[in-house]
Motif scaffolding. Structure first.
Motif, PDB file in Angstrom:
ATOM      1  N   LEU B  27       0.838  -1.205   0.000  1.00  0.00           N
ATOM      2  CA  LEU B  27       0.000   0.000   0.000  1.00  0.00           C
ATOM      3  C   LEU B  27       0.874   1.257   0.000  1.00  0.00           C
ATOM      4  N   GLY B  28       1.929   1.232   0.835  1.00  0.00           N
ATOM      5  CA  GLY B  28       2.847   2.367   0.904  1.00  0.00           C
ATOM      6  C   GLY B  28       3.523   2.614  -0.431  1.00  0.00           C
ATOM      7  N   HIS B  29       4.006   1.527  -1.064  1.00  0.00           N
ATOM      8  CA  HIS B  29       4.656   1.675  -2.371  1.00  0.00           C
ATOM      9  C   HIS B  29       3.650   2.120  -3.427  1.00  0.00           C
ATOM     10  N   GLY B  30       2.396   1.669  -3.277  1.00  0.00           N
ATOM     11  CA  GLY B  30       1.351   2.077  -4.221  1.00  0.00           C
ATOM     12  C   GLY B  30       1.016   3.554  -4.121  1.00  0.00           C
ATOM     13  N   VAL B  31       1.287   4.145  -2.956  1.00  0.00           N
ATOM     14  CA  VAL B  31       1.069   5.591  -2.792  1.00  0.00           C
ATOM     15  C   VAL B  31       2.297   6.360  -3.272  1.00  0.00           C
ATOM     16  N   ASN B  40      -0.822  11.036 -12.147  1.00  0.00           N
ATOM     17  CA  ASN B  40      -1.984  11.642 -11.479  1.00  0.00           C
ATOM     18  C   ASN B  40      -2.934  10.533 -11.004  1.00  0.00           C
ATOM     19  N   ILE B  41      -2.409   9.699 -10.097  1.00  0.00           N
ATOM     20  CA  ILE B  41      -3.202   8.582  -9.552  1.00  0.00           C
ATOM     21  C   ILE B  41      -3.230   8.734  -8.035  1.00  0.00           C
ATOM     22  N   HIS B  42      -4.416   8.661  -7.465  1.00  0.00           N
ATOM     23  CA  HIS B  42      -4.524   8.811  -6.016  1.00  0.00           C
ATOM     24  C   HIS B  42      -5.229   7.597  -5.430  1.00  0.00           C
ATOM     25  N   GLN B  43      -4.725   7.151  -4.278  1.00  0.00           N
ATOM     26  CA  GLN B  43      -5.224   5.932  -3.646  1.00  0.00           C
ATOM     27  C   GLN B  43      -6.720   5.974  -3.354  1.00  0.00           C
ATOM     28  N   THR B 120      -7.961   7.352   4.316  1.00  0.00           N
ATOM     29  CA  THR B 120      -8.180   8.769   4.017  1.00  0.00           C
ATOM     30  C   THR B 120      -7.202   9.645   4.794  1.00  0.00           C
ATOM     31  N   LEU B 121      -6.996   9.274   6.064  1.00  0.00           N
ATOM     32  CA  LEU B 121      -6.161  10.086   6.951  1.00  0.00           C
ATOM     33  C   LEU B 121      -4.689  10.062   6.535  1.00  0.00           C
ATOM     34  N   PHE B 122      -4.221   8.877   6.112  1.00  0.00           N
ATOM     35  CA  PHE B 122      -2.787   8.722   5.837  1.00  0.00           C
ATOM     36  C   PHE B 122      -2.513   8.503   4.352  1.00  0.00           C
ATOM     37  N   ALA B 123      -3.294   9.155   3.493  1.00  0.00           N
ATOM     38  CA  ALA B 123      -3.188   8.895   2.051  1.00  0.00           C
ATOM     39  C   ALA B 123      -2.034   9.630   1.384  1.00  0.00           C
ATOM     40  N   SER B 124      -1.423  10.607   2.065  1.00  0.00           N
ATOM     41  CA  SER B 124      -0.419  11.410   1.366  1.00  0.00           C
ATOM     42  C   SER B 124       0.893  10.639   1.202  1.00  0.00           C
ATOM     43  N   PRO B 125       1.625  10.907   0.119  1.00  0.00           N
ATOM     44  CA  PRO B 125       2.916  10.231  -0.099  1.00  0.00           C
ATOM     45  C   PRO B 125       3.908  10.492   1.034  1.00  0.00           C
TER      46      PRO B 125
END
Lengths: 78, 288
Positions: B27-31, B40-43, B120-125
């Protein structure tokens, strides 16, 4: 594993309560849920299906626990 | 314009398949990766969640078929224990099966309730990069505080009776800790492998337990979200999702095969070092 037969009835009762909660989550929209239910949101028509699944899984867990406690005791077991 | 190109879906599928079994957070690498590449892809975009469903289903299917014989033995063991209303003292398959159930239930329930808010809370790279660093530190901590050092020949013989010696309390603790992997950057397999080491398993046995434990939870998460892929969120990405799923299946198979061999003689340490270095580097890149 030690059998605790005195926990069978509480586990079954808890399982039935959780099953009922699961059905309520599946049937009622968030706005119609009792206010003390997690996920209650006044006026919302969203169904908290995932909350229902969580309650259903816990109910299954209670029934399985009760089933194992109702098994035969092994010799030498208190 | 397509929300996600076929090239992107292949790259993300390969990454998902590789990073899911490796203790480095898929998940982390996917972000992080799309952000590093300027995609321009967002989780949290609906179409991307639909895409992820397909790659997760593919990963779970490969894990299941990789260990198919083991799963058949485990299912038979579960059936025996339900029939007898007890887990036989010598029945390692039944005990392993219930350890997996007890490990899966808390993670599944926490996942059902917390997945969306945490994502949602931790979605930022930047957040994912920081948690990737924390994941690396955790892997090193697991190795430092493991119950016993690795011994030559640890991996020889049947692993299941060794894994089945774990207590139900330990299985529940490891299962609950898996929920931390809902945060992008924290690895589910890293947490379960580390938990296995803390209970006294070898790296090889801990990896095997982690893969078995991952199968139902990843599979259930995928199946529960299949309606999103089949619904309007999947419009325009179903072809890419299929390609991504095939790519993910390919690398999952290779990764599991590699890791089971790797952990016969190696530790989590290299992955810990990688996560710390990559996490710090990405944090700096995103900060400046």
């Amino acid at each position: 594993m030690t059998k605790r037969r005195n926990l069978i009835l509480p586990a079954v009762v808890l399982g039935i309560v959780l099953l009922a909660i699961a059905v309520i989550y599946w049937v009622e929209p968030a706005g119609s849920l009792p206010s003390f239910f997690p996920g209650h949101e006044a006026g919302s028509s969203h169904h908290h299906a995932k909350h229902g699944i969580a309650a259903f899984v816990l109910a299954l867990g209670c029934f399985v626990f009760a089933w194992f406690q109702s098994g035969p005791s092994r010799q030498g077991e208190s | 314009m397509e929300p996600i190109t076929y090239l992107q879906s292949i790259v993300l599928g390969l990454l998902q398949g590789l990073a899911e079994p490796f203790p480095i957070s898929s998940l982390g690498h996917g972000v992080i990766l799309p952000s590093l590449l300027g995609w321009n892809i967002h989780q949290n975009d609906d179409y991307f969640l639909a895409f992820l469903v397909a790659t997760h289903c593919a990963t779970a299917a490969v894990l299941f078929f990789f260990f198919l014989e083991d799963w058949m033995r485990i299912f038979r063991g579960l059936g025996r224990s339900l029939r007898d209303r007890e887990i036989g003292a010598e029945d390692a398959d039944a005990r392993l099966g219930w350890l997996l159930v007890i490990g899966t239930v808390p993670a599944g329930i926490l996942g059902l309730l917390l997945e969306h808010p945490l994502r949602t809370l931790f979605a930022s790279p930047t957040s994912a990069a920081i948690f990737l660093t924390i994941n690396g530190v955790l892997l090193l901590v697991f190795e430092r505080f493991r119950r016993r050092p690795p011994r030559p020949g640890d991996y020889k013989g049947d692993a299941d009776p060794r894994i089945a010696r774990m207590s139900f309390r330990q299985a529940a603790a490891i299962g609950t800790a898996q929920a931390a992997a809902l945060i992008p950057g924290i690895s589910r397999s890293g947490i379960t492998m580390g938990g296995g080491l803390l209970t006294g398993l070898s790296n090889d046995d801990a990896a095997r337990y982690a893969f078995l434990l991952a199968t139902p939870i990843i599979g259930a998460a995928g199946v529960l979200k299949l309606p999103e892929l089949m619904g309007s969120a999947g419009d325009g990405v179903r072809g890419q999702a299929l390609v991504g799923a095939l790519a993910a299946a390919f690398t999952t198979y290779l990764a599991v095969k590699f890791l089971l061999r790797f952990f016969e003689t190696n530790r989590l340490t290299p992955f810990g070092v990688y996560c710390i270095l990559a996490g710090i580097a990405c944090t700096l890149i995103f900060a400046f």
